[in-house]
Design a protein around this motif. Structure first.
Motif, PDB file in Angstrom:
ATOM      1  N   SER A 106      -5.054  84.447  58.047  1.00 48.46           N
ATOM      2  CA  SER A 106      -4.333  85.645  57.651  1.00 48.46           C
ATOM      3  C   SER A 106      -2.922  85.653  58.205  1.00 48.46           C
ATOM      4  N   VAL A 107      -2.056  86.377  57.532  1.00 48.79           N
ATOM      5  CA  VAL A 107      -0.672  86.504  58.001  1.00 48.79           C
ATOM      6  C   VAL A 107      -0.317  87.967  58.238  1.00 48.79           C
ATOM      7  N   GLU A 108      -1.287  88.841  58.095  1.00 46.30           N
ATOM      8  CA  GLU A 108      -1.004  90.264  58.228  1.00 46.30           C
ATOM      9  C   GLU A 108      -1.544  90.830  59.541  1.00 46.30           C
ATOM     10  N   PHE A 109      -0.646  91.400  60.305  1.00 43.33           N
ATOM     11  CA  PHE A 109      -1.060  92.083  61.529  1.00 43.33           C
ATOM     12  C   PHE A 109      -1.850  93.345  61.172  1.00 43.33           C
ATOM     13  N   GLU A 110      -2.946  93.529  61.858  1.00 41.45           N
ATOM     14  CA  GLU A 110      -3.733  94.757  61.698  1.00 41.45           C
ATOM     15  C   GLU A 110      -3.646  95.609  62.959  1.00 41.45           C
ATOM     16  N   ASP A 111      -3.712  94.963  64.087  1.00 44.97           N
ATOM     17  CA  ASP A 111      -3.672  95.674  65.362  1.00 44.97           C
ATOM     18  C   ASP A 111      -3.246  94.658  66.425  1.00 44.97           C
ATOM     19  N   VAL A 112      -1.954  94.627  66.710  1.00 46.97           N
ATOM     20  CA  VAL A 112      -1.426  93.653  67.654  1.00 46.97           C
ATOM     21  C   VAL A 112      -2.148  93.764  68.998  1.00 46.97           C
ATOM     22  N   GLU A 113      -2.621  92.621  69.488  1.00 42.82           N
ATOM     23  CA  GLU A 113      -3.380  92.634  70.735  1.00 42.82           C
ATOM     24  C   GLU A 113      -2.489  92.458  71.959  1.00 42.82           C
ATOM     25  N   TYR A 114      -1.471  91.621  71.821  1.00 47.81           N
ATOM     26  CA  TYR A 114      -0.591  91.337  72.958  1.00 47.81           C
ATOM     27  C   TYR A 114       0.858  91.352  72.522  1.00 47.81           C
ATOM     28  N   TRP A 115       1.680  91.850  73.431  1.00 47.24           N
ATOM     29  CA  TRP A 115       3.124  91.894  73.217  1.00 47.24           C
ATOM     30  C   TRP A 115       3.839  91.139  74.326  1.00 47.24           C
ATOM     31  N   GLY A 116       4.975  90.556  73.966  1.00 45.11           N
ATOM     32  CA  GLY A 116       5.843  89.992  74.981  1.00 45.11           C
ATOM     33  C   GLY A 116       6.677  91.090  75.621  1.00 45.11           C
ATOM     34  N   GLN A 117       7.476  90.710  76.594  1.00 44.08           N
ATOM     35  CA  GLN A 117       8.307  91.683  77.318  1.00 44.08           C
ATOM     36  C   GLN A 117       9.537  92.075  76.512  1.00 44.08           C
ATOM     37  N   GLY A 118       9.914  91.251  75.576  1.00 39.29           N
ATOM     38  CA  GLY A 118      11.085  91.533  74.756  1.00 39.29           C
ATOM     39  C   GLY A 118      12.294  90.715  75.183  1.00 39.29           C
ATOM     40  N   THR A 119      13.101  90.338  74.220  1.00 35.44           N
ATOM     41  CA  THR A 119      14.349  89.645  74.494  1.00 35.44           C
ATOM     42  C   THR A 119      15.451  90.323  73.676  1.00 35.44           C
ATOM     43  N   GLN A 120      16.565  90.590  74.321  1.00 32.97           N
ATOM     44  CA  GLN A 120      17.632  91.366  73.694  1.00 32.97           C
ATOM     45  C   GLN A 120      18.495  90.492  72.796  1.00 32.97           C
ATOM     46  N   VAL A 121      18.734  90.991  71.595  1.00 36.01           N
ATOM     47  CA  VAL A 121      19.680  90.367  70.670  1.00 36.01           C
ATOM     48  C   VAL A 121      20.762  91.397  70.380  1.00 36.01           C
ATOM     49  N   THR A 122      22.001  91.014  70.631  1.00 39.55           N
ATOM     50  CA  THR A 122      23.125  91.908  70.386  1.00 39.55           C
ATOM     51  C   THR A 122      24.121  91.203  69.484  1.00 39.55           C
ATOM     52  N   VAL A 123      24.453  91.848  68.371  1.00 35.52           N
ATOM     53  CA  VAL A 123      25.400  91.286  67.410  1.00 35.52           C
ATOM     54  C   VAL A 123      26.646  92.142  67.426  1.00 35.52           C
TER      55      VAL A 123
END
Length: 125
Positions: A106-123
């Motif tokens: 599958s390619v569709e998220f139903e209920d994300v189990e884990y998240w990363g901390q995040g990385t900032q992108v600034t344009v």
């Protein structure tokens, strides 16, 4: 438990490119979706892109179609997001996401189990 470590964010000028990476470690399941979400200041977190276990299926938000490319390397448990033609509205904290899907491509998220901390992108314009 699964840990997700993102890298590759930064400051880029209008029209520039960046490549984000996210490595999964820990007790990863045999088959799992990986993808990216983002959250801009004052806005809700939104879906960006996802890739199936095999890499054969991908899905993108309309706002990034044709500019972003998602891929994965299962030998390294890593997902990538190649971003080009970046716009100021792409500025956000980008989060890696993981969801196990046993015996499924599958390619569709139903209920994300884990998240990363995040990385900032600034344009910048």
């Amino acid at each position: 438990q699964v840990q997700l470590e993102e890298s590759g964010g930064g400051l880029v000028q209008l029209g520039g490119s960046l490549r984000l990476s996210c490595a999964a470690s820990g007790r990863t399941f045999s088959t799992y979706i990986m993808g990216w979400f983002r959250q801009a200041p004052g806005k809700e977190r939104e879906f960006v892109a996802a890739v199936s276990w095999s890499g054969g299926s991908t899905v993108y938000a309309d706002s990034v179609k044709g500019r972003f490319t998602i891929s994965r390397d299962n030998a390294k448990n890593t997902v990538y997001l190649e971003m080009s033609s970046l716009k100021p509205e792409d500025t956000a904290l980008y989060y890696c996401a993981y969801e196990s899907h046993p015996y499924s491509d599958s390619v569709e998220f139903e209920d994300v189990e884990y998240w990363g901390q995040g990385t900032q992108v600034t344009v910048s314009s």
